[in-house]
Design a protein around this motif. Structure first.
Motif, short mmCIF file in Angstrom:
data_model
loop_
_atom_site.label_atom_id
_atom_site.label_comp_id
_atom_site.label_asym_id
_atom_site.label_seq_id
_atom_site.Cartn_x
_atom_site.Cartn_y
_atom_site.Cartn_z
N CYS A 116 0.82 -1.20 0.00
CA CYS A 116 0.00 0.00 0.00
C CYS A 116 0.86 1.26 0.00
CB CYS A 116 -0.94 -0.02 1.20
SG CYS A 116 -2.17 1.30 1.17
N VAL A 117 1.90 1.28 0.82
CA VAL A 117 2.80 2.43 0.85
C VAL A 117 3.42 2.64 -0.54
CG1 VAL A 117 4.99 3.29 1.77
CG2 VAL A 117 3.30 2.31 3.32
N TYR A 118 3.87 1.55 -1.14
CA TYR A 118 4.45 1.64 -2.48
C TYR A 118 3.44 2.20 -3.48
CZ TYR A 118 6.00 0.16 -7.09
OH TYR A 118 6.33 0.15 -8.42
N LEU A 119 2.23 1.68 -3.48
CA LEU A 119 1.23 2.09 -4.46
C LEU A 119 0.83 3.55 -4.28
CD1 LEU A 119 -1.03 -1.07 -4.75
CD2 LEU A 119 0.35 -0.04 -6.56
N HIS A 120 0.68 3.98 -3.03
CA HIS A 120 0.31 5.38 -2.80
C HIS A 120 1.41 6.33 -3.27
CE1 HIS A 120 -3.59 5.06 -1.05
NE2 HIS A 120 -3.19 4.33 -0.02
N ALA A 121 2.66 5.92 -3.07
CA ALA A 121 3.76 6.76 -3.57
C ALA A 121 3.82 6.71 -5.10
CB ALA A 121 5.08 6.29 -2.96
N ASP A 149 -9.23 -1.17 -1.08
CA ASP A 149 -9.11 0.20 -1.57
C ASP A 149 -8.18 0.32 -2.77
OD1 ASP A 149 -10.80 1.08 0.42
OD2 ASP A 149 -9.18 1.61 1.79
N LEU A 150 -7.23 -0.61 -2.90
CA LEU A 150 -6.21 -0.47 -3.93
C LEU A 150 -6.26 -1.56 -4.99
CD1 LEU A 150 -3.23 0.50 -1.62
CD2 LEU A 150 -4.51 2.00 -3.13
N PHE A 151 -7.25 -2.42 -4.92
CA PHE A 151 -7.29 -3.57 -5.82
C PHE A 151 -7.32 -3.16 -7.29
CE2 PHE A 151 -9.50 -6.98 -8.12
CZ PHE A 151 -8.65 -8.04 -7.82
N GLU A 152 -8.01 -2.06 -7.59
CA GLU A 152 -8.14 -1.64 -8.99
C GLU A 152 -6.95 -0.82 -9.48
OE1 GLU A 152 -10.52 -2.64 -10.99
OE2 GLU A 152 -11.39 -3.81 -9.36
N LEU A 153 -6.04 -0.44 -8.58
CA LEU A 153 -4.90 0.38 -8.97
C LEU A 153 -3.81 -0.51 -9.58
CD1 LEU A 153 -3.72 3.21 -8.99
CD2 LEU A 153 -2.88 2.82 -6.67
#
Length: 198
Positions: free
Chosen positions: A65-70, A108-112
């Motif tokens: 999650c940290v990686y994806l948000h960055a 929350d991040l599955f589609e990213l």
């Protein structure tokens, strides 16, 4: 294969540093951490790195999650860190081992979908058959379709972040079932301008 006994703790730790290639690096780092649900891990950030500790399922969930948000900022960012389990010097403190196994950030991040080119190295500690264990991990990555070759001192993974982090987690967890003390280093990039366009 018999399990080599090292540390008995099943706490997984991940110490990492996030490097956004931008003069707005403070906002990107703080933003990625603040947008991530870290309620199921112990977390401590200092002036060099961040450490998270807890159940494997939540440590890998938070790391991704940290990686994806960055990465979703579109900036060139690199996540560099080390996962560990079973270190003889580890303690039972500073961990959230009694929580459930539901991943707090997955929905929350599955589609990213963001590409996560990765170099990783697995270290099964105190085990003379470590090369066989590393070969097993390569097979896991091949089955998942993320393995893109061996390089000096590491292996290369390519694919979207969900598949890459699943490969890392499965590799780490499969190895810790055979060897109690395992470390794994990762170097994961996003949005690098040096990547060739398809």
């Amino acid at each position: 294969m018999s399990q080599s006994i090292c540390g008995k703790s099943r706490i997984v730790g991940f110490r990492f540093s996030l490097y956004p290639m931008s003069d707005q690096f403070v906002d990107v780092i703080k933003g990625a951490l603040n947008e991530t649900d870290t309620s199921k891990v112990w977390l401590k950030t200092d002036d060099i790195s961040t450490c998270i500790r807890g159940k494997a399922v939540h440590v890998f969930d938070v790391a991704k999650c940290v990686y994806l948000h960055a990465a979703k900022t579109g900036l060139h960012v690199v996540l560099n860190g080390t996962f560990s389990i079973g270190c003889p010097g580890d303690s039972e403190g500073d961990s959230y081992m009694m929580v459930d196994d539901v991943r707090s950030n997955e929905a929350d991040l599955f589609e990213l979908k963001i590409e996560a080119p990765t170099q990783f190295a697995l270290y099964p500690m105190n085990n003379s058959g470590y090369m066989d264990l590393i070969a097993d991990v390569v097979e896991i990555a091949k089955v998942k379709g993320t393995f893109s070759g061996g390089i000096h001192y590491a292996s290369r993974l390519d694919g979207n972040a969900h598949d890459v982090f699943a490969t890392l987690e499965d590799s780490f967890m499969a190895t810790q079932e055979k060897v109690s003390h395992v470390t794994m280093t990762v170097n994961i990039a996003a949005n690098s301008p040096s990547r060739k366009k398809a």
